[in-house]
Design a protein around this motif. Structure first.
Motif, PDB file in Angstrom:
ATOM      1  N   ALA A  44       6.138  -2.060   6.424  1.00 47.47           N
ATOM      2  CA  ALA A  44       5.175  -0.986   6.163  1.00 47.47           C
ATOM      3  C   ALA A  44       4.436  -0.699   7.465  1.00 47.47           C
ATOM      4  O   ALA A  44       4.332  -1.572   8.334  1.00 47.47           O
ATOM      5  CB  ALA A  44       4.189  -1.424   5.083  1.00 47.47           C
ATOM      6  N   PRO A  45       3.886   0.493   7.606  1.00 47.58           N
ATOM      7  CA  PRO A  45       3.048   0.756   8.782  1.00 47.58           C
ATOM      8  C   PRO A  45       1.870  -0.227   8.814  1.00 47.58           C
ATOM      9  O   PRO A  45       1.340  -0.612   7.764  1.00 47.58           O
ATOM     10  CB  PRO A  45       2.555   2.181   8.565  1.00 47.58           C
ATOM     11  CG  PRO A  45       3.483   2.781   7.552  1.00 47.58           C
ATOM     12  CD  PRO A  45       3.980   1.640   6.717  1.00 47.58           C
ATOM     13  N   ALA A  46       1.464  -0.624   9.998  1.00 48.85           N
ATOM     14  CA  ALA A  46       0.375  -1.602  10.153  1.00 48.85           C
ATOM     15  C   ALA A  46      -0.894  -1.140   9.445  1.00 48.85           C
ATOM     16  O   ALA A  46      -1.610  -1.949   8.851  1.00 48.85           O
ATOM     17  CB  ALA A  46       0.097  -1.853  11.632  1.00 48.85           C
ATOM     18  N   GLU A  47      -1.157   0.164   9.462  1.00 51.85           N
ATOM     19  CA  GLU A  47      -2.387   0.690   8.849  1.00 51.85           C
ATOM     20  C   GLU A  47      -2.351   0.680   7.326  1.00 51.85           C
ATOM     21  O   GLU A  47      -3.346   0.953   6.669  1.00 51.85           O
ATOM     22  CB  GLU A  47      -2.714   2.096   9.368  1.00 51.85           C
ATOM     23  CG  GLU A  47      -1.660   3.138   9.097  1.00 51.85           C
ATOM     24  CD  GLU A  47      -0.548   3.207  10.146  1.00 51.85           C
ATOM     25  OE1 GLU A  47       0.288   4.120  10.035  1.00 51.85           O
ATOM     26  OE2 GLU A  47      -0.500   2.352  11.048  1.00 51.85           O
ATOM     27  N   SER A  48      -1.197   0.325   6.732  1.00 50.33           N
ATOM     28  CA  SER A  48      -1.086   0.309   5.272  1.00 50.33           C
ATOM     29  C   SER A  48      -1.875  -0.831   4.638  1.00 50.33           C
ATOM     30  O   SER A  48      -2.193  -0.788   3.450  1.00 50.33           O
ATOM     31  CB  SER A  48       0.381   0.187   4.848  1.00 50.33           C
ATOM     32  OG  SER A  48       0.852  -1.131   5.122  1.00 50.33           O
ATOM     33  N   GLY A  49      -2.143  -1.868   5.411  1.00 48.24           N
ATOM     34  CA  GLY A  49      -2.874  -3.011   4.881  1.00 48.24           C
ATOM     35  C   GLY A  49      -2.020  -3.966   4.059  1.00 48.24           C
ATOM     36  O   GLY A  49      -2.549  -4.911   3.468  1.00 48.24           O
ATOM     37  N   ARG A  50      -0.699  -3.734   4.016  1.00 48.70           N
ATOM     38  CA  ARG A  50       0.189  -4.637   3.261  1.00 48.70           C
ATOM     39  C   ARG A  50       0.218  -6.004   3.936  1.00 48.70           C
ATOM     40  O   ARG A  50       0.274  -6.109   5.155  1.00 48.70           O
ATOM     41  CB  ARG A  50       1.621  -4.086   3.216  1.00 48.70           C
ATOM     42  CG  ARG A  50       1.828  -2.813   2.468  1.00 48.70           C
ATOM     43  CD  ARG A  50       1.940  -2.945   0.999  1.00 48.70           C
ATOM     44  NE  ARG A  50       2.959  -3.876   0.550  1.00 48.70           N
ATOM     45  CZ  ARG A  50       3.536  -3.810  -0.629  1.00 48.70           C
ATOM     46  NH1 ARG A  50       3.228  -2.842  -1.460  1.00 48.70           N
ATOM     47  NH2 ARG A  50       4.412  -4.696  -1.002  1.00 48.70           N
ATOM     48  N   LYS A  51       0.173  -7.036   3.139  1.00 52.50           N
ATOM     49  CA  LYS A  51       0.295  -8.404   3.650  1.00 52.50           C
ATOM     50  C   LYS A  51       1.768  -8.777   3.689  1.00 52.50           C
ATOM     51  O   LYS A  51       2.556  -8.313   2.863  1.00 52.50           O
ATOM     52  CB  LYS A  51      -0.468  -9.369   2.759  1.00 52.50           C
ATOM     53  CG  LYS A  51      -1.960  -9.096   2.731  1.00 52.50           C
ATOM     54  CD  LYS A  51      -2.728 -10.346   2.397  1.00 52.50           C
ATOM     55  CE  LYS A  51      -4.212 -10.124   2.400  1.00 52.50           C
ATOM     56  NZ  LYS A  51      -4.776  -9.644   3.617  1.00 52.50           N
ATOM     57  N   GLY A  55       3.076  -5.892   6.845  1.00 52.48           N
ATOM     58  CA  GLY A  55       3.723  -6.416   5.649  1.00 52.48           C
ATOM     59  C   GLY A  55       4.977  -5.621   5.366  1.00 52.48           C
ATOM     60  O   GLY A  55       5.368  -4.758   6.163  1.00 52.48           O
ATOM     61  N   LEU A  56       5.592  -5.899   4.245  1.00 52.33           N
ATOM     62  CA  LEU A  56       6.826  -5.214   3.870  1.00 52.33           C
ATOM     63  C   LEU A  56       6.565  -4.195   2.771  1.00 52.33           C
ATOM     64  O   LEU A  56       5.689  -4.391   1.922  1.00 52.33           O
ATOM     65  CB  LEU A  56       7.872  -6.230   3.405  1.00 52.33           C
ATOM     66  CG  LEU A  56       8.345  -7.210   4.474  1.00 52.33           C
ATOM     67  CD1 LEU A  56       9.203  -8.313   3.859  1.00 52.33           C
ATOM     68  CD2 LEU A  56       9.108  -6.492   5.577  1.00 52.33           C
ATOM     69  N   LEU A  57       7.332  -3.119   2.788  1.00 50.92           N
ATOM     70  CA  LEU A  57       7.246  -2.089   1.751  1.00 50.92           C
ATOM     71  C   LEU A  57       7.963  -2.564   0.499  1.00 50.92           C
ATOM     72  O   LEU A  57       9.038  -3.160   0.591  1.00 50.92           O
ATOM     73  CB  LEU A  57       7.916  -0.799   2.226  1.00 50.92           C
ATOM     74  CG  LEU A  57       7.205   0.006   3.286  1.00 50.92           C
ATOM     75  CD1 LEU A  57       8.105   1.144   3.765  1.00 50.92           C
ATOM     76  CD2 LEU A  57       5.892   0.553   2.756  1.00 50.92           C
ATOM     77  N   GLY A  58       7.386  -2.301  -0.642  1.00 54.28           N
ATOM     78  CA  GLY A  58       8.036  -2.640  -1.896  1.00 54.28           C
ATOM     79  C   GLY A  58       7.134  -2.374  -3.073  1.00 54.28           C
ATOM     80  O   GLY A  58       5.922  -2.205  -2.921  1.00 54.28           O
ATOM     81  N   HIS A  59       7.736  -2.368  -4.256  1.00 59.44           N
ATOM     82  CA  HIS A  59       6.992  -2.101  -5.488  1.00 59.44           C
ATOM     83  C   HIS A  59       6.095  -3.280  -5.858  1.00 59.44           C
ATOM     84  O   HIS A  59       4.957  -3.100  -6.252  1.00 59.44           O
ATOM     85  CB  HIS A  59       7.986  -1.810  -6.617  1.00 59.44           C
ATOM     86  CG  HIS A  59       7.349  -1.383  -7.892  1.00 59.44           C
ATOM     87  ND1 HIS A  59       6.640  -0.208  -8.007  1.00 59.44           N
ATOM     88  CD2 HIS A  59       7.314  -1.960  -9.111  1.00 59.44           C
ATOM     89  CE1 HIS A  59       6.193  -0.080  -9.241  1.00 59.44           C
ATOM     90  NE2 HIS A  59       6.587  -1.129  -9.933  1.00 59.44           N
ATOM     91  N   SER A  60       6.625  -4.482  -5.690  1.00 54.34           N
ATOM     92  CA  SER A  60       5.843  -5.696  -5.951  1.00 54.34           C
ATOM     93  C   SER A  60       5.185  -6.103  -4.632  1.00 54.34           C
ATOM     94  O   SER A  60       4.837  -5.250  -3.835  1.00 54.34           O
ATOM     95  CB  SER A  60       6.759  -6.806  -6.472  1.00 54.34           C
ATOM     96  OG  SER A  60       7.687  -7.188  -5.468  1.00 54.34           O
ATOM     97  N   ASP A  61       5.056  -7.404  -4.387  1.00 53.49           N
ATOM     98  CA  ASP A  61       4.515  -7.855  -3.107  1.00 53.49           C
ATOM     99  C   ASP A  61       5.555  -7.797  -1.992  1.00 53.49           C
ATOM    100  O   ASP A  61       5.267  -8.144  -0.858  1.00 53.49           O
ATOM    101  CB  ASP A  61       3.913  -9.255  -3.229  1.00 53.49           C
ATOM    102  CG  ASP A  61       4.926 -10.311  -3.635  1.00 53.49           C
ATOM    103  OD1 ASP A  61       6.152 -10.029  -3.715  1.00 53.49           O
ATOM    104  OD2 ASP A  61       4.506 -11.461  -3.890  1.00 53.49           O
TER     105      ASP A  61
END
Length: 177
Positions: free
Chosen positions: A30-37, A50-56
């Motif tokens: 995911a883009p860094a600004e997305s805040g995904r862990k 973090g990684l893009l996905g529906h769950s974590d």
């Protein structure tokens, strides 16, 4: 709602009492600004992306689930936890793994061993390897010795080599109780 798998056919001989499954999964960063862990094997990494996905988007745990479901001939994670279902949005993949373990147990199966490889240029996996083994073992209620976790790069080849995402492959051995 999790679909009900077909009634299993019990192996006729001891030699047929174990099955092997192979799981593979891929997630883009995911883009860094997305805040995904970044979560791998149930462990949250100190990472800017973090990684893009529906769950974590725990690519390693997803590959483990697919390997186990495959060994038990119970389909794949898309059948049990579809990304079209709001129920699984942001879900903790270790909890989903526990649901897979329960599905196996309900069919009279148990996990004997899993061996995993994470393919990533970044981050470094080694500092987190033991924690990942412990988290996966805990979710499956097996010993850490029954869980192998390795890492490799792709020598800068492909989407993994360009640090666009992470892939994981897992082999699982499942036995009948």
């Amino acid at each position: 709602m999790t679909p009900r798998p077909a009634e299993p056919v019990r192996p006729a001989t001891h030699e047929q009492a174990t099955h092997v499954g192979l799981g593979f999964d891929v997630h883009a960063f995911a883009p860094a600004e997305s805040g995904r862990k970044l979560v791998l094997g149930g462990v949250t990494f100190d990472s800017a992306r973090g990684l893009l996905g529906h769950s974590d988007a725990d690519v390693l745990t997803h590959a483990v689930m697919d390997a186990l479901l495959g060994a038990a001939r119970l389909g794949d994670i898309g059948e049990h936890f579809p990304d079209s279902s709001p129920e699984w949005a942001g879900a903790d993949s270790l909890l989903l793994l526990q649901k897979v373990k329960a599905l196996l147990a309900a069919q009279g199966r148990r996990v004997l061993d899993i061996d995993c490889v994470v393919m990533a240029e970044e981050p470094r996996i080694a500092p987190y390897r033991q924690q990942m083994r412990e988290k996966l073992a805990g979710a499956l209620d097996i010993s850490v010795e029954q869980v192998g976790v390795k890492a490799t790069t792709t020598e800068r080849l492909g989407f993994v080599g360009r640090a666009e995402g992470i892939a994981a492959a897992v082999v699982a051995l499942v036995a009948w109780d």
